[in-house]
Design an enzyme around this catalytic site. Structure first.
Site, PDB file in Angstrom:
ATOM      1  N   ASN A 154      20.763  -3.208   7.964  1.00  0.00           N
ATOM      2  CA  ASN A 154      19.312  -3.357   7.768  1.00  0.00           C
ATOM      3  C   ASN A 154      18.544  -2.812   8.973  1.00  0.00           C
ATOM      4  O   ASN A 154      17.540  -2.113   8.835  1.00  0.00           O
ATOM      5  CB  ASN A 154      18.990  -4.841   7.560  1.00  0.00           C
ATOM      6  CG  ASN A 154      17.620  -5.058   6.941  1.00  0.00           C
ATOM      7  OD1 ASN A 154      17.234  -4.333   6.035  1.00  0.00           O
ATOM      8  ND2 ASN A 154      16.902  -6.044   7.439  1.00  0.00           N
ATOM      9  N   ASP A 172     -28.231   4.700   2.614  1.00  0.00           N
ATOM     10  CA  ASP A 172     -29.672   4.903   2.668  1.00  0.00           C
ATOM     11  C   ASP A 172     -29.929   6.408   2.683  1.00  0.00           C
ATOM     12  O   ASP A 172     -29.022   7.208   2.900  1.00  0.00           O
ATOM     13  CB  ASP A 172     -30.241   4.238   3.921  1.00  0.00           C
ATOM     14  CG  ASP A 172     -31.761   4.172   3.910  1.00  0.00           C
ATOM     15  OD1 ASP A 172     -32.365   4.516   2.872  1.00  0.00           O
ATOM     16  OD2 ASP A 172     -32.340   3.797   4.942  1.00  0.00           O
TER      17      ASP A 172
END
Length: 840
Positions: free
Chosen positions: A681, A328
């Protein structure tokens, strides 16, 4: 908690009856009773559950991890107990690492959300207190006013000039008037004028009511439950989901093929199964959910430091991808502090009557007070005190007028204030200079010329009209045959430095589009003042004439949308999204809710009305676009760091798993044991957990980031293949040069794969040459620590437990040479890859 069958149709009961059934009173509940009901209320999972326990066990819910635990347990009972226990320990450590990171993120986000929670005024212990929405219970007496969200299904005890927006529930466009009373037992929702419903909000007036139902028992809750309504996925969430499907397919293919091959080669069934599962777990970036949570929480913390609070974590990624910002004009582009230049007659001369009527209209209305009303209320007007308010028709965004009925000396007068064109539409006469009235058509052009002159200066012009009435009540239909008293001229200067802020947004690849209800001349004048040289403007009338397809084709080229109605805001947002943009919308008013829901990134401010703040994903603590600049940069850093983990984990994992799968076909032994795969991992994930702290290259901050599954897949295949080539080179060196046996082979490859994974992180984390992009201190130290630990493991007293043996110095030297060649090749390949992708 009190319950009664009669409460299912509470609108057909008297307020006193409902209060008694809920064991409440006009003075509300006691704090003790409210706390008791809060702990008992159904569906309160957050309060009654154990999030710590749930979050911990959630780390082990992956089907692959569960299968691995099952296989380890089976191995334990088949007398391979040491390996089974090592595997379980590694899985447990991985889960604890993920839990520790996610719980820290969960706790940080919870504290930030508390800052921007919507509050409700409730009477407890006979006093008005402010509590959060989720603390409301049946039997609470609440006090609400314009802009407030209805916290549950309520029965009105008393009200004044009360109008409710029920569009979210009934689809009704106009606000509905509500009042105390008793409705028919079979009355449909839109005829229960004595009731308020969750999911709606107050447009104007005040109310005192008793909460009857909350949560899933409300009308809105039943509808939401039946539709299984949930927030739409962001572009990032969709990307992660599709990426997950891709990895699952790849994982299944690898697992089945490797298991079948090992069984065909007549290797032990359980060992082959464990090896296949470990491969699958190794291929999957196990800590991706934790990494994403930690990354987003870290981004949220940094954004909070620049005064942007994140309500929905996934919106950070969309924020970083945003390339269109809709806002706005008032309060964002301009100061939002409206200055009254004058209350004038039709000739532009100051007029006391116009000022008096404008003051009465603003000071007596009970709707949400806007900057214009605040300015008028601050004026000191002599004689206003003798007027008495009788009734009100609140402002709505269709009529664009607000009317008040006042009385003086037993003469009732309706005074309307609103958009000039909408005021002119209900006027048949106008006040003239001589004190009489003239036909509105005789002066219409003069009025429009005056409006145009003011509008081209960037001033907003409203109209004030009146007429005498009979009776004490008015409705919207009474706004007809009125007399125009004059005009109100307001200025709202642009914020200092807003032109630079808009330029900074542009430099970040974000186009600002202004959506305003002001007329196109005012909007154009303001736009030119803030840096739009030749703004392209579209009005509500132009918008009505376009089909959806035409709007999508034109919407990207428009800078200013003027004279826009609230329902058109959503249409503009949707068209921009369909035109291929990631759209942000800033809104703080009652009429912004639908546009906020439609936007990819819904942004509000902390002093916004409840309905806007609830719809927002991000809340600015200051109503200033410059606050968003730093927020966007943080969003892009978070997005970039999340992608870094995916690049690191998937490329290295894919290469290692492909190498391991191939090696298992020609080696007379498994290339690595399941526990070694899982340990590798886990160790590779340690430094990658620090990626949230990593620095981000400036070029990634300057442009919007976008999720691209094709790019990620290509990156994974290319760099996975490079990783695999050097794995096979390592195999050749170990077998043909050093004549390694099974234990030495596994040890050497373990060292090579973990160390190379740590060093390759420094390459893939940046598009620049890695020596020109400095990693964060945490990432660098974590990598160094894992490299040292990996090299040291084969020499530790417990190395046999892990299936390792000490390596000769010459072998470590050979591994170092292979890793150096790998890093240099990856660096050169990276340059070629990004050049090719850019050209593509």
């Amino acid at each position: 908690m009190p319950t009664s069958a009669d409460l299912k149709t509470f609108w057909s009961s008297t307020t006193q009856s409902v209060i008694e059934q809920l064991a409440s009173s006009d003075k509300g509940l006691s704090s003790v009773e409210a706390d008791k009901r809060l702990s008992e209320k159904s569906g309160s999972k957050e309060e009654s559950g154990h999030p710590v326990i749930g979050l911990f066990f959630n780390q082990f819910t992956s089907p692959l991890v569960l299968l691995l635990i099952f296989a380890a347990a089976l191995s334990f009972f088949l007398d391979d107990r040491i390996d089974a226990m090592v595997i379980m320990a590694i899985v447990g450590m991985s889960g604890c690492l993920g839990f520790w990171q996610e719980w820290g993120a969960h706790d940080a986000v919870k504290k930030m959300l508390a800052i921007v929670q919507v509050k409700v005024n409730v009477i407890r212990d006979g006093q008005v207190k402010e509590v959060t929405l989720n603390q409301i219970v049946p039997g609470d007496i609440v006090q609400l006013s314009a802009g407030d969200t209805i916290p549950g299904d309520c029965l009105i005890i008393e009200s004044k000039d009360l109008f409710i927006d029920e569009a979210a529930l009934t689809g009704e466009t106009y606000p509905v008037e509500k009042h105390a009373g008793v409705a028919a037992i079979d009355a449909p929702i839109n005829q229960r004028n004595n009731s308020l419903f969750k999911g709606t909000h107050v447009v104007s007036g005040t109310i005192k009511g008793i909460v009857v139902h909350i949560g899933d028992e409300t009308e809105f809750g039943k509808i939401s439950q039946s539709l299984e309504k949930k927030a739409p996925e962001t572009d990032f969430e969709q990307g992660i989901r599709k990426f997950g499907y891709f990895l699952v397919q790849l994982t299944l293919l690898f697992t089945v093929a490797i298991f079948a091959t090992n069984v065909f080669l007549k290797r032990p069934m359980i060992e082959s199964f464990m090896f296949s599962l470990a491969l699958a777990v190794g291929l999957t970036p196990q800590l991706l959910p934790a990494i994403i949570s930690v990354n987003l929480a870290g981004g949220a913390r940094r954004m909070a430091q620049v005064k942007v609070i994140v309500k929905r974590l996934s919106s950070i990624e969309s924020f970083g991808s945003m390339n269109i910002l809709c806002s706005d004009k008032t309060g964002t582009i301009t100061e939002g502090i409206v200055v009254l230049e004058g209350a004038v007659d039709l000739n532009g001369k100051p007029n006391e009557k116009v000022m008096l009527y404008a003051y009465l209209n603003s000071s007596l209305e009970t709707g949400f007070v806007n900057p214009i009303d605040q300015t008028l209320r601050s004026s000191k007007i002599a004689g206003a005190e003798v007027y008495k308010k009788l009734d009100e028709v609140p402002y709505d965004f269709i009529r664009k007028r607000l009317s008040i009925l006042v009385s003086k000396d037993n003469v009732a007068t309706i005074i309307s204030k609103g958009a000039l064109q909408n005021i002119l539409d209900v006027c048949t006469q106008a006040d003239s200079e001589n004190g009489g009235c003239c036909d509105i058509n005789d002066v219409r052009q003069k009025i429009l010329n005056q409006m145009q002159d003011n509008s081209t200066r960037g001033c907003r012009v409203l109209g004030v009209a009146y007429k005498q009435m009979q009776g004490d009540h008015i409705k919207a239909a009474d706004e007809s045959g009125m007399i125009l008293a004059g005009l109100l001229v307001f200025t709202d200067p642009p914020k200092p430095g807003i032109d630079k802020t808009i330029e900074d947004l542009k430099n970040l690849g974000i186009a600002l589009k202004i959506i305003t209800g002001d007329n196109h001349m005012v909007a154009e004048a303001v736009a030119k003042k803030v840096g739009f040289a030749s703004p392209k403007i579209m009005t509500a009338t132009d918008l009505h004439k376009l089909s959806e397809t035409d709007l999508i084709a034109k919407v990207n080229s428009i800078n200013i949308f003027a004279e826009i109605e609230p329902n058109q805001k959503e249409a503009i947002i949707v068209a921009l999204k369909k035109a291929g943009n990631v759209v942000g919308y800033i809104g703080d008013g009652i009429n912004d809710a639908s546009a906020l829901h439609a936007a990819d990134v819904a942004i509000s401010v902390n002093n916004a009305v409840d309905v806007a703040k609830e719809a927002a994903q991000l809340v600015m603590m200051e109503h200033d676009l410059s606050v968003l600049i730093e927020g966007v940069k943080e969003g892009r850093k978070t997005f970039a760091n999340t992608l870094k983990y995916i690049f690191m984990a998937t490329s290295a994992n894919f290469g290692n798993m492909f190498s391991m799968a191939g090696a298992s076909l020609f080696l007379p032994f498994l290339p690595q044991l399941p526990k070694q795969i899982l340990l590798a991992n886990l160790m590779a994930d340690f430094p990658e957990m620090t990626i949230v702290t990593d620095s981000v290259d400036q070029e990634l901050v300057e442009r919007p980031g976008k999720w691209d599954l094709h790019f990620i897949r290509s990156f994974m295949l290319v760099f996975g293949a490079i990783s695999s080539v050097f794995d096979y080179l390592t195999f050749g060196v170990l077998i043909f040069v050093f004549k390694s046996g099974a234990v030495q082979f596994r040890t050497a490859w373990f060292v090579e794969s973990v160390v190379s994974a740590c060093l390759i992180v420094l390459v893939v984390r940046t598009r620049r040459p890695f020596i020109l992009s400095r990693p964060s201190r945490s990432l660098a130290l974590a990598n160094l620590a894992v490299v040292v630990a990996t090299i040291a493991l084969p020499y530790m007293p417990f190395h046999t437990l892990l299936g390792f043996e000490p390596l000769p110095i010459k072998m470590l030297g050979a591994i170092a040479v292979v890793i150096t060649l790998y890093v240099l090749t990856a660096e050169m390949s990276k340059r070629i890859f990004y050049q090719h992708y850019k050209l593509g």
